[in-house]
Write a protein that holds these residues in place. Structure first.
Motif, PDB file in Angstrom:
ATOM      1  N   ALA A  34      -4.101  -4.561   2.002  1.00  0.00           N
ATOM      2  CA  ALA A  34      -4.617  -3.850   1.082  1.00  0.00           C
ATOM      3  C   ALA A  34      -5.645  -4.911   0.288  1.00  0.00           C
ATOM      4  O   ALA A  34      -6.519  -4.122  -0.388  1.00  0.00           O
ATOM      5  CB  ALA A  34      -3.470  -3.460  -0.215  1.00  0.00           C
ATOM      6  N   GLY A  69       0.773  -1.233  -0.024  1.00  0.00           N
ATOM      7  CA  GLY A  69      -0.047   0.085   0.121  1.00  0.00           C
ATOM      8  C   GLY A  69       0.969   1.106   0.012  1.00  0.00           C
ATOM      9  O   GLY A  69       1.602   1.316   0.860  1.00  0.00           O
ATOM     10  N   GLU A  98     -11.460  -1.564   1.656  1.00  0.00           N
ATOM     11  CA  GLU A  98     -10.819  -0.943   2.839  1.00  0.00           C
ATOM     12  C   GLU A  98      -9.791  -1.816   3.585  1.00  0.00           C
ATOM     13  O   GLU A  98     -10.234  -2.926   4.008  1.00  0.00           O
ATOM     14  CB  GLU A  98     -11.979  -0.558   3.738  1.00  0.00           C
ATOM     15  N   SER A  99      -8.472  -1.318   3.666  1.00  0.00           N
ATOM     16  CA  SER A  99      -7.443  -1.926   4.172  1.00  0.00           C
ATOM     17  C   SER A  99      -7.358  -1.809   5.726  1.00  0.00           C
ATOM     18  O   SER A  99      -6.797  -2.708   6.242  1.00  0.00           O
ATOM     19  CB  SER A  99      -6.170  -1.521   3.576  1.00  0.00           C
ATOM     20  N   ARG A 100      -8.208  -0.990   6.278  1.00  0.00           N
ATOM     21  CA  ARG A 100      -8.255  -0.579   7.771  1.00  0.00           C
ATOM     22  C   ARG A 100      -9.487  -1.815   8.412  1.00  0.00           C
ATOM     23  O   ARG A 100      -9.358  -1.563   9.410  1.00  0.00           O
ATOM     24  CB  ARG A 100      -8.836   0.609   7.934  1.00  0.00           C
ATOM     25  N   GLN A 116      -6.679   0.732  -5.401  1.00  0.00           N
ATOM     26  CA  GLN A 116      -6.283   0.142  -3.788  1.00  0.00           C
ATOM     27  C   GLN A 116      -5.257   1.258  -3.111  1.00  0.00           C
ATOM     28  O   GLN A 116      -5.707   1.646  -1.910  1.00  0.00           O
ATOM     29  CB  GLN A 116      -5.681  -1.264  -3.819  1.00  0.00           C
ATOM     30  N   ASP A 170      -5.996   3.127   0.467  1.00  0.00           N
ATOM     31  CA  ASP A 170      -4.790   2.729   1.601  1.00  0.00           C
ATOM     32  C   ASP A 170      -4.093   4.282   1.650  1.00  0.00           C
ATOM     33  O   ASP A 170      -3.623   4.462   3.177  1.00  0.00           O
ATOM     34  CB  ASP A 170      -3.711   2.086   0.868  1.00  0.00           C
ATOM     35  N   ARG A 171      -4.285   5.376   1.045  1.00  0.00           N
ATOM     36  CA  ARG A 171      -3.709   6.591   1.573  1.00  0.00           C
ATOM     37  C   ARG A 171      -4.325   7.008   2.858  1.00  0.00           C
ATOM     38  O   ARG A 171      -5.371   7.063   3.238  1.00  0.00           O
ATOM     39  CB  ARG A 171      -3.970   7.270   0.274  1.00  0.00           C
ATOM     40  N   VAL A 175      -0.330   1.702   5.170  1.00  0.00           N
ATOM     41  CA  VAL A 175      -1.204   1.271   6.213  1.00  0.00           C
ATOM     42  C   VAL A 175      -1.617  -0.106   6.402  1.00  0.00           C
ATOM     43  O   VAL A 175      -2.602  -0.532   7.003  1.00  0.00           O
ATOM     44  CB  VAL A 175      -2.700   2.334   6.028  1.00  0.00           C
TER      45      VAL A 175
END
Length: 592
Positions: A20, A13, A576-578, A503, A507-508, A17
């Motif tokens: 991804a 990412g 959403e990678s979170r 993606q 991720d930003r 973060v």
């Protein structure tokens, strides 16, 4: 679909973060292939949502020959089961955008119900900060979804609802996110027997924990009853069958059950509120971002105009030569968003109740005058007046939403943000989780979002869709009440200005301004710039020198999902990678 089967792909990412990509155990992602290559008898499709099981439901529906509308309803219903604190196709509200490839037209779905007839500002003000049935408006999502199936769908209702019914009846594992929200709302679950029956374990009454299996037989039966109502009238035509499913909800036993529960728990809903309600497919609002890009949003009573107001200001800045995390790039976005939220505060409400000057707000000349108010070395502070001459009022933890997107093999596209409210209020033996949307209504005289019986709340849900040369380019959304237009503005600019893939755009790291009254009670102005911790220290220092009160790692940054359609028709999916459960998939479905 095996609810216990998942796999993760760890990607690099650009924001640093973490995870991804997440995929469930169904057709493998095929993002590297173009829609026209190799398999001439199959077509690429894409689905992304906040839960891999819901993404799987959408893909299953597309594989059965469904359109993007069919798949979107399947995803929404599956999310009602596996993510019931964020959304409900039965108890919540929905704003959504649809691109119909045959007509080359974008429409907006207003699936938001009104305030109950028995509500009054005086009565509500005394209880505005308390959870309960008095915070519920008429759930409009179901009627909205039926509108979509009637106009854009292809499959029978039983097929569309089948994945959600199976998940509710057979069960699914508790996710870390569900465990987190149950712990946050443990007191509410404990005091509500219908919720406790679902979310407390059989041995000792403790809340279920990650990995435990949840079954929701009552919800399965409610979905099945709706499918049966449809099937009973199917011989009369699809339109009549869909009308039967709508009537079963709004003019039949479901409405009766909700109203009975509302009356028993001091709510405001009446049978006539349900009987008189119909969702609408309406014209979207839009701006031209550049010569070939147009960005669409949902009209008021949605807050979607907020993103367009910000983008209308930002489009004349040359951002392409900057890094997304550059202090100038962040500053100018924050200031444009402050002006946009000020206009939302001063002007936006239910257009059936107040005059929302949409054309004036989106006028190019107005955007230019707003642009002139931004100073590159100074951060604006509240109060911030509207740039229009006559404001309609004087200036003076929440992530209860989900967003998902679908593109089918014919090029139809659905961008959806749908919402509930994490209160775990379950309506008797229906399994329906009901919304608490009234917490976002004001009670002050003159406020465009003032509580008025029979009228609608200014709804925070507002997915966006950008077209390039008239065809879908970006489908996106970001949850989190006032975070939504802010995250979506950043997300769009990451792609359109900074050249990131889907993606990487998700991720930003994100920022959120609180320099305006919050949408929800108690409507505070915190006056901070909340930033995820991945932003460089020198950028934060620079922003503080301009007057921003920065809070690092504190705030509601929401969850985001998006689909980007490339020049050659290839799909990029950003999940959403979170999140522990978000999932995006690109696959191919066989032509019939």
């Amino acid at each position: 679909m095996d609810p216990n089967c998942r796999r993760r792909e760890f990607l690099a990412g650009s924001g640093g973060v973490g995870v991804a990509g997440v995929a469930g155990c169904f057709a493998a992602p095929d993002a590297g292939r173009e829609r026209g290559d190799s398999d001439s008898d199959s077509r690429s499709v894409a689905v992304v949502s906040q839960h891999h099981l819901a993404t799987g439901a959408g893909l299953e529906t597309l594989e059965a020959g469904g359109t993007a509308a069919d798949a979107a309803v399947a995803v929404a219903c599956a999310l009602s089961v596996v993510e019931p604190w964020f959304s409900s196709a039965l108890g919540g509200g929905t704003w959504a955008l649809y691109y119909d490839a045959e007509s080359n037209e974008v429409t907006s779905l207003d699936g938001v119900g009104p305030v109950g007839s028995d509500a009054t500002p005086a009565d509500y003000e005394d209880r505005a900060g308390d959870p309960g049935m008095h915070q519920s408006i008429v759930p409009g999502a179901w009627d909205g979804w039926m509108r979509w199936l009637e106009r854009y769908g292809r499959l029978d209702l039983e097929t569309v609802l089948s994945p959600a019914i199976d998940l509710a009846r057979d069960g699914y594992p508790v996710s870390p996110g569900m465990e987190h929200w149950l712990e946050m709302r443990a007191d509410r679950v404990e005091e509500r027997p219908d919720a406790a029956a679902i979310y407390e374990s059989d041995d000792g009454g403790d809340l279920v924990a990650e990995g435990d299996t949840i079954r929701q037989a009552d919800m399965a039966e409610t979905f099945e009853a709706l499918a049966d109502a449809y099937a009973d009238r199917r011989s009369e035509g699809r339109t009549e069958a869909i009308r039967a499913a709508r009537d079963h909800f709004y003019r039949g036993p479901i409405a009766e059950a909700i109203v009975e529960f509302s009356e028993a728990h001091d709510g405001y809903l009446t049978l006539s509120d349900f009987q008189d309600f119909e969702a609408e497919i309406v014209d979207p609002i839009s701006i031209e971002y550049d010569d070939d890009l147009r960005v669409y949003q949902n009209p008021p009573n949605s807050q979607g105009i907020t993103q367009l107001l910000a983008l209308n200001v930002l489009k004349e800045y040359d951002l392409s030569g900057l890094d997304p995390d550059d202090a100038d790039a962040v500053h100018v976005q924050v200031e444009a968003l402050k002006l946009a939220f000020a206009d939302r505060y001063h002007h936006v409400g239910d257009p059936d109740r107040v005059d929302v000057p949409v054309a004036d707000l989106l006028d190019e000349g107005y955007a230019a005058s707003q642009r002139d108010r931004i100073e590159m070395d100074t951060a604006m502070e509240w109060p911030i007046g509207s740039g229009l001459a006559d404001s309609s009022s004087d200036a003076v933890d929440a992530d209860h939403t989900t967003t998902f997107h679908v593109v089918d093999g014919d090029g139809n596209a659905a961008a959806v943000t749908t919402s509930l409210g994490a209160q775990f209020q379950v309506i008797g033996d229906t399994g329906i989780h009901i919304n608490n949307r009234m917490r976002m209504l004001a009670v002050d005289d003159g406020d465009p979002n003032r509580l008025t019986p029979g009228y609608k709340v200014r709804h925070t849900s507002n997915p966006y869709m950008a077209t390039r040369d008239g065809h879908p380019f970006v489908l996106g959304g970001n949850t989190g009440v006032d975070t939504q237009p802010q995250g979506q503005t950043q997300q769009f600019l990451h792609v359109a200005e900074f050249g990131l893939e889907a993606q990487a755009a998700i991720d930003r790291p994100r920022f959120v301004s609180t320099a305006f009254p919050s949408t929800q009670h108690p409507y505070d102005v915190e006056g901070t710039l909340q930033m995820e911790p991945e932003f460089p220290a020198d950028v934060i220092e620079d922003l503080e020198d301009r007057g921003h009160e920065v809070e690092e790692g504190v705030g509601v940054f929401g969850t985001a999902n998006m689909i980007v359609v490339g020049d050659d028709g290839d799909f990029q999916v950003g999940a959403e990678s979170r999140s522990d459960t978000a999932d995006g998939v690109v696959s191919r479905v066989d032509d019939d």
